[in-house]
Design an enzyme around this catalytic site. Structure first.
Site, mmCIF file in Angstrom:
data_model
loop_
_atom_site.group_PDB
_atom_site.id
_atom_site.type_symbol
_atom_site.label_atom_id
_atom_site.label_comp_id
_atom_site.label_asym_id
_atom_site.label_seq_id
_atom_site.Cartn_x
_atom_site.Cartn_y
_atom_site.Cartn_z
ATOM 1 N N ASN A 83 -19.734 2.986 9.949
ATOM 2 C CA ASN A 83 -19.331 1.582 9.890
ATOM 3 C C ASN A 83 -19.196 0.977 11.283
ATOM 4 O OD1 ASN A 83 -19.258 1.725 7.104
ATOM 5 N ND2 ASN A 83 -17.042 1.997 6.985
ATOM 6 N N LEU A 127 -17.550 -4.490 1.747
ATOM 7 C CA LEU A 127 -18.665 -3.850 1.049
ATOM 8 C C LEU A 127 -18.567 -4.081 -0.459
ATOM 9 C CD1 LEU A 127 -18.716 -0.495 3.058
ATOM 10 C CD2 LEU A 127 -19.884 -2.653 3.561
ATOM 11 N N TYR A 183 0.815 -1.216 0.000
ATOM 12 C CA TYR A 183 0.000 0.000 0.000
ATOM 13 C C TYR A 183 0.849 1.268 0.000
ATOM 14 C CZ TYR A 183 -3.524 -3.357 1.716
ATOM 15 O OH TYR A 183 -4.342 -4.438 1.887
ATOM 16 N N ILE A 206 -12.745 -5.424 7.580
ATOM 17 C CA ILE A 206 -11.822 -4.284 7.641
ATOM 18 C C ILE A 206 -12.215 -3.277 6.554
ATOM 19 C CG2 ILE A 206 -9.890 -5.415 8.804
ATOM 20 C CD1 ILE A 206 -8.608 -5.870 6.049
#
Length: 274
Positions: free
Chosen positions: A239, A190, A51, A228
């Site tokens: 959330n 999601l 990342y 996560i």
């Protein structure tokens, strides 16, 4: 010679809802998001060498008022860094970027490229023995690769991180998590946003006066999955609401019966494509 005994599981690993940081490329935004998530109540932050934001994540942890020891920090070794010497070197470099003396959970990110089970996994054992990480995890493994890793590792597998959401429910890997006594951590809970517009999820959300995101995350919690989700601003707190939501059994069963969809994250070289 008596059979080799496995080492103890290590300190407790409390894997609650986590903050996913994939795609948080802007350092300032990443730092602010991590700090805001911790201040809102998150106690699990997930990052990775891939990342390219470990330094910003570490700055967010440092900027928060939450004590470091109350936060589960997870990172993952890049698939190009999975030769043994590279595992050892780059895991320590991850600590330097994060500004930490250890991580709680260190994953094999993808079992591809430089990954070789017989040589890669013992390096993770070494890092655990040396205190670089408290726990070892794997990510994006197939059932066969998961079984192989369990045989080779001395350390117990603490978590297996995979894509998991109401349209991609991973029944076999969830069953193996129960059988092998590790946590299934669900990234893209999601469905990269697809779940938010899913008609079936929207109907359940409306019936319960909830957002589609909270419905999807509440389903994950009920089914033993650690989601996560990514989020910023108001979405962080929204959330987090899912932790305290108990969906009716009929709604949970309805989600379990949905037609499965396609993977949202499906690289050509992923282990399941070989």
């Amino acid at each position: 010679m008596p059979p080799r005994s496995k080492p103890e599981a290590g300190p407790p690993l409390d894997l609650s809802i986590g903050l996913g940081t994939s795609g948080l490329d802007d350092p300032e935004t990443c730092t602010d998001t991590v700090a805001a998530a911790l201040d809102a109540g998150y106690r699990h932050v997930d990052t990775a060498q891939m990342y390219d934001n470990e330094a910003a994540v570490g700055e967010g942890i440092a900027a928060s008022d939450v004590d470091r020891d109350d936060v589960v920090v997870a990172t993952k070794v890049h698939p190009e860094n999975l030769a043994p010497d590279d595992v050892r070197e780059t895991a320590r470099a991850s600590l330097d970027r994060l500004g930490l003396d250890r991580v709680d959970l260190l994953y094999v990110h993808w079992p591809i490229r430089a990954y070789d089970a017989e040589t890669t996994l013992p390096a993770f054992d070494e890092l655990r023995d040396e205190g670089v990480t408290d726990h070892v995890g794997v990510s994006n493994f197939t059932p066969d690769l998961l079984r192989e890793a369990r045989e080779i590792l001395d350390a117990p597998i603490a978590a297996h991180q995979v894509e998991c959401h109401p349209r991609f429910r991973q029944p076999e890997l969830r069953a193996l998590a129960d059988e092998f006594d590790h946590r299934l951590v669900g990234y893209s809970p999601l469905g990269r946003g697809e779940i938010l517009d899913d008609p079936a999820i929207l109907e359940i959300a409306e019936r319960n006066d909830l957002s589609p995101a909270v419905v999807a995350l509440a389903w994950a919690f009920d089914r033993g999955i650690v989601p996560i989700p990514k989020g910023r601003g108001d979405h962080l707190r929204e959330n987090l609401r899912a932790v305290d939501v108990d969906l009716p059994d009929e709604d949970l069963d309805e989600i379990d019966a949905l037609d499965p969809g396609e993977r949202q994250i499906d690289p050509d070289d992923a282990a399941w494509n070989r």
